[in-house]
Design a protein around this motif. Sequence first.
Motif, mmCIF file in Angstrom:
data_model
loop_
_atom_site.group_PDB
_atom_site.id
_atom_site.type_symbol
_atom_site.label_atom_id
_atom_site.label_comp_id
_atom_site.label_asym_id
_atom_site.label_seq_id
_atom_site.Cartn_x
_atom_site.Cartn_y
_atom_site.Cartn_z
ATOM 1 N N GLU A 108 -4.812 -8.023 -3.556
ATOM 2 C CA GLU A 108 -4.805 -8.466 -2.162
ATOM 3 C C GLU A 108 -5.814 -9.597 -1.962
ATOM 4 O O GLU A 108 -5.521 -10.590 -1.284
ATOM 5 N N ARG B 121 3.454 0.937 -4.274
ATOM 6 C CA ARG B 121 2.838 2.262 -4.402
ATOM 7 C C ARG B 121 3.740 3.204 -5.185
ATOM 8 O O ARG B 121 3.274 3.983 -6.012
ATOM 9 N N GLU C 155 5.748 -11.584 6.214
ATOM 10 C CA GLU C 155 5.805 -11.032 7.568
ATOM 11 C C GLU C 155 5.772 -9.511 7.504
ATOM 12 O O GLU C 155 5.861 -8.926 6.431
ATOM 13 N N ALA C 156 5.646 -8.877 8.668
ATOM 14 C CA ALA C 156 5.314 -7.452 8.716
ATOM 15 C C ALA C 156 6.297 -6.568 7.960
ATOM 16 O O ALA C 156 5.888 -5.707 7.166
ATOM 17 N N ARG C 157 7.597 -6.759 8.186
ATOM 18 C CA ARG C 157 8.580 -5.906 7.532
ATOM 19 C C ARG C 157 8.527 -6.058 6.023
ATOM 20 O O ARG C 157 8.527 -5.067 5.279
ATOM 21 N N GLN C 158 8.482 -7.301 5.557
ATOM 22 C CA GLN C 158 8.445 -7.556 4.120
ATOM 23 C C GLN C 158 7.174 -6.995 3.497
ATOM 24 O O GLN C 158 7.201 -6.384 2.426
ATOM 25 N N ARG C 159 6.056 -7.172 4.179
ATOM 26 C CA ARG C 159 4.783 -6.675 3.649
ATOM 27 C C ARG C 159 4.808 -5.148 3.526
ATOM 28 O O ARG C 159 4.321 -4.592 2.542
ATOM 29 N N ALA C 160 5.388 -4.490 4.516
ATOM 30 C CA ALA C 160 5.447 -3.030 4.483
ATOM 31 C C ALA C 160 6.331 -2.536 3.342
ATOM 32 O O ALA C 160 5.987 -1.573 2.633
ATOM 33 N N ILE C 161 7.478 -3.185 3.136
ATOM 34 C CA ILE C 161 8.386 -2.777 2.056
ATOM 35 C C ILE C 161 7.741 -3.010 0.696
ATOM 36 O O ILE C 161 7.802 -2.151 -0.202
ATOM 37 N N HIS D 283 4.538 -3.111 0.025
ATOM 38 C CA HIS D 283 3.456 -2.135 -0.130
ATOM 39 C C HIS D 283 4.018 -0.773 -0.536
ATOM 40 O O HIS D 283 3.496 -0.116 -1.441
ATOM 41 N N MET D 284 5.091 -0.350 0.142
ATOM 42 C CA MET D 284 5.717 0.936 -0.162
ATOM 43 C C MET D 284 6.193 1.001 -1.611
ATOM 44 O O MET D 284 5.922 1.974 -2.344
#
Length: 207
Positions: free
Chosen positions: A73, A100, A88-94, A96-97
């Motif tokens: 990061e 992990r 963007e938020a959606r892409q970053r969340a996917i 990250h998921m």
Amino acid sequence: MKIYDVEGFPNPLRVRVALAEKGALESVSFIAVDVLGGEHRSAAFLAKNPAGAVPVLELDDGTCIAECSAIIEYIDHQFDGPSLLGEEARQRAIIHMLQRRAEFMVLDAVGDYFHHATAGLGPALEVDQHKQWGEKQKHTALNGMSYFDRLLGQHEYVAGETFSCADITLYAGLAFAEYSDIEIPVKHRHLLSWRERIAKRPSLNLA
């Protein structure tokens, strides 16, 4: 900036690939840690990372950052080039998921197998082995490969149509699996094809 690591180990590989993707390898000085000699358990190293693990990023002001996700990061924000974490938020969340999931379903599971169900790094370092747990985690890794094979049948990269840190983590996990004699089942043709494509990226030849 300094990075304390062991070249060829799976987690240090993740950081080196991230740096190569951002064109920043020459911005860092790499310092080899003698893990086999127990240097990672020395007071000097534990002061940098109490977990006693590599890699560790040390900034010019003396701040030490451990954990691959945190180091990547920092690299992603510090250097120019396409984001490894998403725009963007959606892409970053996917991303990250799935990054992990690549960790605990493949990379970490293989690590548990290696350290508990094989000779690992040798008797001097592997002092608290639990073979049954290690064997269980081998099955976790194989199930993880099955999951990612299905996922990669849907799009080009782990988190969609863009290369990301999720691809880096999964690639390192599969490399660790190969080293630990856990083969990718031949039926997982999407996963095998993806690994072949990723291996051709310039960053894998520089890392």
